[in-house]
Design a protein around this motif. Structure first.
Motif, PDB file in Angstrom:
ATOM      1  N   ALA A   3       1.347   2.019  -4.045  1.00 18.23           N
ATOM      2  CA  ALA A   3       1.136   2.952  -3.240  1.00 18.23           C
ATOM      3  C   ALA A   3      -0.431   3.251  -3.218  1.00 18.23           C
ATOM      4  O   ALA A   3      -0.973   3.488  -2.270  1.00 18.23           O
ATOM      5  N   PHE A   4      -0.830   2.905  -4.429  1.00 20.02           N
ATOM      6  CA  PHE A   4      -2.471   3.086  -4.610  1.00 20.02           C
ATOM      7  C   PHE A   4      -3.246   2.136  -4.013  1.00 20.02           C
ATOM      8  O   PHE A   4      -4.234   2.284  -3.174  1.00 20.02           O
ATOM      9  N   VAL A   5      -2.789   0.876  -4.033  1.00 17.12           N
ATOM     10  CA  VAL A   5      -3.456  -0.499  -3.445  1.00 17.12           C
ATOM     11  C   VAL A   5      -3.222  -0.455  -2.310  1.00 17.12           C
ATOM     12  O   VAL A   5      -4.266  -0.515  -1.333  1.00 17.12           O
ATOM     13  N   GLY A   6      -1.980  -0.290  -1.671  1.00 18.24           N
ATOM     14  CA  GLY A   6      -1.735  -0.319  -0.070  1.00 18.24           C
ATOM     15  C   GLY A   6      -2.162   0.733   0.580  1.00 18.24           C
ATOM     16  O   GLY A   6      -2.807   0.506   1.730  1.00 18.24           O
ATOM     17  N   GLY A   7      -2.518   1.993  -0.099  1.00 22.29           N
ATOM     18  CA  GLY A   7      -3.250   2.992   0.698  1.00 22.29           C
ATOM     19  C   GLY A   7      -4.724   2.721   0.882  1.00 22.29           C
ATOM     20  O   GLY A   7      -5.244   3.139   1.587  1.00 22.29           O
ATOM     21  N   ALA A   8      -5.142   2.088  -0.316  1.00 26.85           N
ATOM     22  CA  ALA A   8      -6.731   1.913  -0.113  1.00 26.85           C
ATOM     23  C   ALA A   8      -7.014   0.605   0.928  1.00 26.85           C
ATOM     24  O   ALA A   8      -8.010   0.782   1.593  1.00 26.85           O
ATOM     25  N   ILE A   9      -6.009  -0.490   0.780  1.00 26.61           N
ATOM     26  CA  ILE A   9      -6.423  -1.430   1.894  1.00 26.61           C
ATOM     27  C   ILE A   9      -6.171  -0.867   3.235  1.00 26.61           C
ATOM     28  O   ILE A   9      -6.966  -0.923   4.323  1.00 26.61           O
ATOM     29  N   ALA A  10      -5.055   0.060   3.423  1.00 30.44           N
ATOM     30  CA  ALA A  10      -4.844   0.717   4.733  1.00 30.44           C
ATOM     31  C   ALA A  10      -5.878   1.466   5.288  1.00 30.44           C
ATOM     32  O   ALA A  10      -6.217   1.571   6.390  1.00 30.44           O
ATOM     33  N   ALA A  11      -6.293   2.341   4.292  1.00 30.56           N
ATOM     34  CA  ALA A  11      -7.437   3.219   4.671  1.00 30.56           C
ATOM     35  C   ALA A  11      -8.935   2.482   5.162  1.00 30.56           C
ATOM     36  O   ALA A  11      -9.615   3.323   5.942  1.00 30.56           O
ATOM     37  N   ILE A  12      -8.974   1.434   4.811  1.00 28.42           N
ATOM     38  CA  ILE A  12     -10.165   0.750   5.340  1.00 28.42           C
ATOM     39  C   ILE A  12      -9.922   0.505   6.850  1.00 28.42           C
ATOM     40  O   ILE A  12     -10.982   0.446   7.409  1.00 28.42           O
ATOM     41  N   PHE A  13      -8.708   0.239   7.243  1.00 34.68           N
ATOM     42  CA  PHE A  13      -8.647  -0.069   8.554  1.00 34.68           C
ATOM     43  C   PHE A  13      -8.168   1.003   9.352  1.00 34.68           C
ATOM     44  O   PHE A  13      -8.644   1.274  10.628  1.00 34.68           O
TER      45      PHE A  13
ATOM     46  N   PHE B 217       1.210   2.887   9.558  1.00 39.80           N
ATOM     47  CA  PHE B 217       0.589   1.703   9.127  1.00 39.80           C
ATOM     48  C   PHE B 217       0.471   1.663   7.513  1.00 39.80           C
ATOM     49  O   PHE B 217       0.559   0.719   6.884  1.00 39.80           O
ATOM     50  N   VAL B 218      -0.125   2.895   6.995  1.00 41.78           N
ATOM     51  CA  VAL B 218      -0.414   2.829   5.505  1.00 41.78           C
ATOM     52  C   VAL B 218       0.902   2.699   4.872  1.00 41.78           C
ATOM     53  O   VAL B 218       1.189   1.973   3.920  1.00 41.78           O
ATOM     54  N   LEU B 219       2.201   3.225   5.367  1.00 41.68           N
ATOM     55  CA  LEU B 219       3.505   3.183   4.855  1.00 41.68           C
ATOM     56  C   LEU B 219       3.895   1.527   4.683  1.00 41.68           C
ATOM     57  O   LEU B 219       4.222   1.177   3.929  1.00 41.68           O
ATOM     58  N   ILE B 220       3.729   0.869   5.842  1.00 45.83           N
ATOM     59  CA  ILE B 220       3.977  -0.357   5.908  1.00 45.83           C
ATOM     60  C   ILE B 220       3.413  -1.271   5.078  1.00 45.83           C
ATOM     61  O   ILE B 220       3.921  -2.060   4.473  1.00 45.83           O
ATOM     62  N   VAL B 221       1.979  -1.199   4.946  1.00 48.20           N
ATOM     63  CA  VAL B 221       1.256  -1.822   4.078  1.00 48.20           C
ATOM     64  C   VAL B 221       1.488  -1.843   2.365  1.00 48.20           C
ATOM     65  O   VAL B 221       1.602  -2.457   1.671  1.00 48.20           O
ATOM     66  N   GLN B 222       1.859  -0.403   2.019  1.00 49.14           N
ATOM     67  CA  GLN B 222       2.283  -0.008   0.981  1.00 49.14           C
ATOM     68  C   GLN B 222       3.647  -0.884   0.622  1.00 49.14           C
ATOM     69  O   GLN B 222       3.697  -1.302  -0.812  1.00 49.14           O
ATOM     70  N   ILE B 223       4.452  -0.727   1.415  1.00 53.25           N
ATOM     71  CA  ILE B 223       5.763  -1.484   1.236  1.00 53.25           C
ATOM     72  C   ILE B 223       5.525  -2.725   1.122  1.00 53.25           C
ATOM     73  O   ILE B 223       6.240  -3.339   0.222  1.00 53.25           O
ATOM     74  N   LEU B 224       4.630  -3.531   1.848  1.00 48.67           N
ATOM     75  CA  LEU B 224       4.563  -5.157   1.741  1.00 48.67           C
ATOM     76  C   LEU B 224       3.915  -5.194   0.453  1.00 48.67           C
ATOM     77  O   LEU B 224       4.059  -6.505  -0.249  1.00 48.67           O
ATOM     78  N   VAL B 225       2.994  -4.393   0.129  1.00 43.49           N
ATOM     79  CA  VAL B 225       2.304  -4.773  -1.153  1.00 43.49           C
ATOM     80  C   VAL B 225       3.327  -4.606  -2.358  1.00 43.49           C
ATOM     81  O   VAL B 225       3.474  -5.590  -3.252  1.00 43.49           O
ATOM     82  N   ALA B 226       4.244  -3.679  -2.150  1.00 42.89           N
ATOM     83  CA  ALA B 226       5.288  -3.451  -3.561  1.00 42.89           C
ATOM     84  C   ALA B 226       6.269  -4.479  -3.368  1.00 42.89           C
ATOM     85  O   ALA B 226       6.446  -5.198  -4.477  1.00 42.89           O
ATOM     86  N   ALA B 227       6.646  -5.122  -2.168  1.00 43.94           N
ATOM     87  CA  ALA B 227       7.271  -6.232  -1.985  1.00 43.94           C
ATOM     88  C   ALA B 227       6.694  -7.436  -2.771  1.00 43.94           C
ATOM     89  O   ALA B 227       7.311  -8.243  -3.388  1.00 43.94           O
ATOM     90  N   ALA B 228       5.342  -7.585  -2.462  1.00 45.25           N
ATOM     91  CA  ALA B 228       4.701  -8.833  -3.022  1.00 45.25           C
ATOM     92  C   ALA B 228       4.455  -8.584  -4.599  1.00 45.25           C
ATOM     93  O   ALA B 228       4.682  -9.637  -5.457  1.00 45.25           O
ATOM     94  N   GLY B 229       4.450  -7.573  -5.100  1.00 43.06           N
ATOM     95  CA  GLY B 229       4.455  -7.399  -6.418  1.00 43.06           C
ATOM     96  C   GLY B 229       5.878  -7.489  -6.967  1.00 43.06           C
ATOM     97  O   GLY B 229       5.823  -8.049  -8.168  1.00 43.06           O
ATOM     98  N   VAL B 230       6.880  -7.301  -6.434  1.00 44.74           N
ATOM     99  CA  VAL B 230       8.194  -7.373  -7.042  1.00 44.74           C
ATOM    100  C   VAL B 230       8.374  -8.922  -7.157  1.00 44.74           C
ATOM    101  O   VAL B 230       8.967  -9.586  -8.078  1.00 44.74           O
ATOM    102  N   VAL B 231       8.220  -9.567  -6.179  1.00 47.78           N
ATOM    103  CA  VAL B 231       8.109 -11.162  -6.122  1.00 47.78           C
ATOM    104  C   VAL B 231       7.455 -11.739  -7.353  1.00 47.78           C
ATOM    105  O   VAL B 231       7.892 -12.817  -7.934  1.00 47.78           O
TER     106      VAL B 231
END
Length: 83
Positions: free
Chosen positions: A43-53, A59-73
Protein backbone atom coordinates in the motif's frame (compact mmCIF):
# COMPACT_ATOMS: atom_id res chain seq x y z
CA UNK A 1 2.28 11.93 3.84
CA UNK A 2 -0.20 13.06 6.47
CA UNK A 3 -1.33 10.96 9.42
CA UNK A 4 -4.69 10.24 7.79
CA UNK A 5 -2.83 8.95 4.74
CA UNK A 6 -0.73 6.66 6.91
CA UNK A 7 -3.73 5.30 8.80
CA UNK A 8 -5.69 4.75 5.61
CA UNK A 9 -2.67 3.03 4.02
CA UNK A 10 -2.53 0.64 6.99
CA UNK A 11 -6.22 -0.20 6.75
CA UNK A 12 -6.22 -0.46 2.98
CA UNK A 13 -2.97 -2.43 3.18
CA UNK A 14 -4.70 -5.23 5.05
CA UNK A 15 -7.26 -5.50 2.27
CA UNK A 16 -4.59 -5.11 -0.42
CA UNK A 17 -2.63 -8.03 1.04
CA UNK A 18 -5.67 -10.29 0.88
CA UNK A 19 -6.44 -9.18 -2.69
CA UNK A 20 -2.81 -9.65 -3.71
CA UNK A 21 -2.93 -13.20 -2.40
CA UNK A 22 -6.17 -13.88 -4.28
CA UNK A 23 -4.68 -12.58 -7.55
CA UNK A 24 -1.76 -15.02 -7.44
CA UNK A 25 -2.84 -18.43 -8.76
CA UNK A 26 -2.08 -21.65 -6.92
CA UNK A 27 -1.41 -22.39 -3.28
CA UNK A 28 0.77 -20.05 -1.29
CA UNK A 29 2.80 -21.21 1.67
CA UNK A 30 2.77 -17.88 3.47
CA UNK A 31 1.15 -17.38 6.86
CA UNK A 32 -1.69 -14.87 6.89
CA UNK A 33 0.23 -12.38 9.05
CA UNK A 34 3.01 -12.20 6.46
CA UNK A 35 0.46 -11.64 3.70
CA UNK A 36 -1.03 -8.74 5.66
CA UNK A 37 2.40 -7.22 6.26
CA UNK A 38 3.11 -7.49 2.53
CA UNK A 39 -0.19 -5.74 1.86
CA UNK A 40 0.72 -2.85 4.14
CA UNK A 41 4.13 -2.49 2.48
CA UNK A 42 2.49 -2.71 -0.95
CA UNK A 43 0.00 0.00 0.00
CA UNK A 44 2.83 2.40 0.81
CA UNK A 45 5.04 1.44 -2.15
CA UNK A 46 2.20 1.21 -4.65
CA UNK A 47 0.75 4.49 -3.45
CA UNK A 48 4.10 6.21 -3.86
CA UNK A 49 4.62 4.78 -7.34
CA UNK A 50 1.11 5.67 -8.48
CA UNK A 51 1.32 9.16 -6.98
CA UNK A 52 4.19 9.93 -9.31
CA UNK A 53 1.96 9.37 -12.34
CA UNK A 54 -1.58 10.29 -11.25
CA UNK A 55 -3.92 10.85 -8.33
CA UNK A 56 -6.79 8.82 -9.81
CA UNK A 57 -7.80 6.50 -6.96
CA UNK A 58 -8.61 3.48 -9.12
CA UNK A 59 -5.16 3.55 -10.74
CA UNK A 60 -3.56 3.79 -7.28
CA UNK A 61 -5.58 0.80 -6.08
CA UNK A 62 -4.64 -1.31 -9.11
CA UNK A 63 -0.94 -0.50 -8.68
CA UNK A 64 -1.13 -1.38 -4.99
CA UNK A 65 -2.74 -4.75 -5.74
CA UNK A 66 -0.13 -5.53 -8.40
CA UNK A 67 2.70 -4.64 -6.01
CA UNK A 68 1.11 -6.85 -3.34
CA UNK A 69 0.76 -9.74 -5.79
CA UNK A 70 4.40 -9.37 -6.81
CA UNK A 71 5.40 -9.32 -3.16
CA UNK A 72 3.38 -12.46 -2.45
CA UNK A 73 5.04 -14.27 -5.35
CA UNK A 74 8.55 -13.21 -4.33
CA UNK A 75 8.20 -13.87 -0.62
CA UNK A 76 6.33 -17.13 -1.19
CA UNK A 77 9.22 -18.38 -3.31
CA UNK A 78 11.69 -17.48 -0.59
CA UNK A 79 9.48 -18.78 2.21
CA UNK A 80 8.79 -22.15 0.58
CA UNK A 81 12.49 -22.76 -0.17
CA UNK A 82 13.36 -22.03 3.43
CA UNK A 83 10.96 -24.66 4.81
Amino acid sequence: MEITGIISALVVGLIIGALGRLVVPGKQHLPIWLTLVLGIVAAFVGGAIAAIFTTFWLFVLIVQILVAAAGVVLVDGLYSRRR
